[in-house]
Write a protein that holds these residues in place. Structure first.
Motif, short mmCIF file in Angstrom:
data_model
loop_
_atom_site.label_atom_id
_atom_site.label_comp_id
_atom_site.label_asym_id
_atom_site.label_seq_id
_atom_site.Cartn_x
_atom_site.Cartn_y
_atom_site.Cartn_z
N VAL A 47 0.87 -1.18 0.00
CA VAL A 47 0.00 0.00 0.00
C VAL A 47 0.91 1.23 0.00
CG1 VAL A 47 -1.81 1.26 1.20
CG2 VAL A 47 -1.74 -1.24 1.35
N ASN A 48 0.86 2.01 -1.07
CA ASN A 48 1.71 3.20 -1.18
C ASN A 48 1.35 4.20 -0.09
OD1 ASN A 48 3.34 2.58 -3.53
ND2 ASN A 48 1.43 2.70 -4.69
N THR A 49 2.37 4.66 0.65
CA THR A 49 2.11 5.48 1.84
C THR A 49 3.00 6.70 1.97
OG1 THR A 49 1.36 3.50 3.02
CG2 THR A 49 1.92 5.42 4.37
N GLN A 50 4.29 6.57 1.71
CA GLN A 50 5.21 7.66 1.99
C GLN A 50 6.14 7.94 0.82
OE1 GLN A 50 7.52 7.02 5.52
NE2 GLN A 50 5.75 6.84 6.88
N ILE A 51 6.58 9.21 0.74
CA ILE A 51 7.66 9.62 -0.16
C ILE A 51 8.72 10.27 0.72
CG2 ILE A 51 8.32 10.97 -2.17
CD1 ILE A 51 5.38 11.03 -2.99
N ASP A 52 9.88 9.64 0.82
CA ASP A 52 10.95 10.13 1.67
C ASP A 52 11.98 10.85 0.81
OD1 ASP A 52 12.94 10.59 3.48
OD2 ASP A 52 12.96 8.56 4.32
N THR A 53 12.17 12.13 1.07
CA THR A 53 13.12 12.92 0.28
C THR A 53 14.33 13.34 1.10
OG1 THR A 53 11.86 14.93 0.79
CG2 THR A 53 11.33 13.79 -1.27
N SER A 54 14.60 12.66 2.17
CA SER A 54 15.75 13.01 3.00
C SER A 54 17.06 12.67 2.30
CB SER A 54 15.68 12.28 4.34
OG SER A 54 15.68 10.88 4.14
N ASP A 55 18.14 13.36 2.72
CA ASP A 55 19.49 13.12 2.19
C ASP A 55 19.58 13.36 0.68
OD1 ASP A 55 20.29 12.35 4.75
OD2 ASP A 55 19.65 10.28 4.39
N GLY A 56 18.68 14.17 0.14
CA GLY A 56 18.75 14.49 -1.27
C GLY A 56 18.24 13.40 -2.20
N ASN A 57 17.80 12.28 -1.65
CA ASN A 57 17.28 11.19 -2.46
C ASN A 57 15.78 11.05 -2.23
OD1 ASN A 57 19.88 10.36 -3.43
ND2 ASN A 57 20.26 9.44 -1.42
N THR A 58 15.10 10.53 -3.24
CA THR A 58 13.67 10.27 -3.12
C THR A 58 13.44 8.77 -3.07
OG1 THR A 58 13.08 12.29 -4.31
CG2 THR A 58 11.41 10.56 -4.19
N VAL A 59 12.77 8.32 -2.01
CA VAL A 59 12.48 6.90 -1.85
C VAL A 59 10.97 6.75 -1.68
CG1 VAL A 59 12.85 4.82 -0.48
CG2 VAL A 59 14.71 6.48 -0.76
N ASN A 60 10.36 5.96 -2.53
CA ASN A 60 8.93 5.68 -2.43
C ASN A 60 8.73 4.46 -1.54
OD1 ASN A 60 8.55 7.75 -4.34
ND2 ASN A 60 8.84 6.29 -6.02
N LYS A 61 7.85 4.58 -0.56
CA LYS A 61 7.68 3.51 0.41
C LYS A 61 6.23 3.02 0.44
CE LYS A 61 11.41 5.23 3.40
NZ LYS A 61 11.77 5.72 4.76
N ALA A 62 6.09 1.71 0.52
CA ALA A 62 4.76 1.08 0.58
C ALA A 62 4.71 0.12 1.74
CB ALA A 62 4.46 0.34 -0.73
N LEU A 63 3.56 0.07 2.41
CA LEU A 63 3.36 -0.91 3.47
C LEU A 63 3.29 -2.30 2.86
CD1 LEU A 63 2.66 -1.18 6.57
CD2 LEU A 63 0.27 -1.32 5.83
N ASN A 64 4.02 -3.23 3.43
CA ASN A 64 4.04 -4.60 2.94
C ASN A 64 2.66 -5.25 3.09
OD1 ASN A 64 4.57 -7.51 2.76
ND2 ASN A 64 6.72 -6.95 2.91
#
Length: 429
Positions: free
Chosen positions: A209-226
């Motif tokens: 389930v798509n939940t977060q977009i993490d843009t810390s440290d200059g990188n973008t990481v898309n995160k989904a609940l397993n």
């Protein structure tokens, strides 16, 4: 020689193409199960609008989304856009279960049009580099307005993006940060508005389930609940769900995933997400090109003429015919429209036929709001035709009797079949 080489090309292409096509169709069909969530949040004298995504998980109008999409809205201020099926209008939803730890909410939408629930995948754990697809309503493509009237009547098409799984991990940086949660990092493009939408494998089964977009440290990481977390949450709240049966192409060689499970099962064999593809499609293409080149060289070598050789004619066998399957005795039937639908005439000219409102999902389409996207299926057997209702909203009737969904009913000549509100005569052509 050139003809042989081209034949080899066609053969190899046919091995790769069906799997790609099957995946595309599965993801496309899944869009009908994904809905846009709109929540109106009162801030003093102003009302702001929060939008997100949800997806249907069972036949009782239950929709999964992220809690952060709807938690600040008052009762009756959560709407599910019922576009694409029936009227383009929004329906009132209410929260019936929630988890701050998982950032999940289950919405009940009693008047939502009938939609096919997405299946949760049960199989081997998700693997890094497997393919993944996200479906949702990202903010960059959303035209949400502060006007309740406009939002309630807008219909915005969902967006599909693809990528790969970058990482599988556990983290406490989720929900209320009270416990470790299983999540997935992936590269399928998402944006604000995708929150609560599904992350799918090639069978269009939910793996996250798509939940977060993490843009810390200059990188973008898309995160989904397993999906393992979602399955447990649904079971804890007595919400039934289906698991993927793996009946879809996963590789160019035609192998398929094989996991199966009963609805709502989260026993010792804990639900885990499928491994997607056996290997990436770029690898499939590369291997295919290599095999193609080798096949071409082999054909050229085997057909290379020698100094004493010359083409030899090959006599065609006299009277030889390819073996044919004996025709079924039940051929030659049609469904002929009645009562103002005489322009509809569906030839039953194959062993299995699907009829519904969606042209992309069926062999024959009926442009009538009383007909579900996929309404009925017909199957030919040696001794007749069988009719089955696909668990539809308005039902299917045979000679005035409403059919039990997902149960086959035998047809006889001159039977009256009512699909939604559209009548047909089952008769000889």
């Amino acid at each position: 020689m050139f003809r042989h080489f081209m034949a080899a090309c066609v053969l190899l292409t046919s091995l790769v193409t069906p799997a790609l096509s099957a995946t595309g169709e599965a993801i496309k069909d899944a869009q009908g199960s994904v809905v846009r969530i709109v929540a109106f949040v009162a801030n003093g004298k102003k009302t702001s609008v929060t939008t997100g995504t949800g997806f249907v998980v069972d036949g009782y109008k239950h929709v999964v989304t992220n809690l952060h999409v709807v938690e600040k809205a008052q009762p009756d201020d959560i709407m599910v856009a019922d576009g694409g099926i029936g009227e383009h209008s929004s329906k009132v939803a209410r929260i019936i279960a929630k988890s701050t730890a998982l950032d999940l909410a289950i919405l009940e939408v009693p008047t939502l049009s009938k939609r096919t629930p997405l299946k949760l995948f049960k199989g081997k754990p998700v693997e890094v580099a497997q393919n993944a697809w996200a479906i949702g309503f990202p903010g960059v493509a959303d035209e949400a307005s502060d006007s309740r009237e406009q939002v309630e009547n807008d219909f915005i098409s969902s967006t599909v993006s693809s990528g790969i799984i970058n990482k599988t991990t556990r983290t406490k940086e989720w929900g209320n940060k009270s416990a470790e949660v299983n999540i997935l990092h992936h590269s399928a493009a998402v944006n604000h508005g995708n929150s609560g939408g599904p992350l799918l494998n090639e069978c269009a089964n939910v793996i996250g389930v798509n939940t977060q977009i993490d843009t810390s440290d200059g990188n973008t990481v898309n995160k989904a609940l397993n999906v393992v977390e979602l399955a447990d949450f649904l079971s804890e709240n007595s919400i039934q769900y289906d698991t993927g049966d793996g009946q879809c192409a996963t590789t160019a060689t035609g192998s398929v995933a094989t996991p199966t499970a009963a609805s709502g099962s989260t026993d010792a064999a804990k639900l885990t997400e499928g491994n997607g593809n056996s290997f990436p499609w770029l690898t499939v293409a590369a291997v295919g090109l290599v095999v193609l080149a080798l096949a071409g060289l082999a054909i050229l070598f085997l057909n290379k003429p020698t100094a004493l050789s010359k083409p030899q004619a090959v006599a065609a066998p006299v009277g030889a015919v390819p073996p044919v399957k004996p025709p079924l005795a039940t051929g030659g039937y049609v469904l002929q429209g009645l009562d103002g639908h005489e322009n509809l005439r569906f030839a039953l000219d194959r062993d299995s036929i699907h009829i519904g409102r969606s042209a992309s999902m069926n062999d024959y389409a009926i442009a009538d709001d009383s007909v579900s996207r996929r309404h009925v299926s017909l199957r030919r057997e040696q001794d007749g035709w069988l009719l089955e209702d696909e668990n539809t909203t308005n039902g299917t009737s045979l000679n005035g009797q409403r059919l039990v969904s997902h149960r086959t009913h035998r047809l006889s000549a001159n039977d009256i079949v009512k699909i939604g509100e559209v009548k047909f005569l089952f008769c000889k052509a």
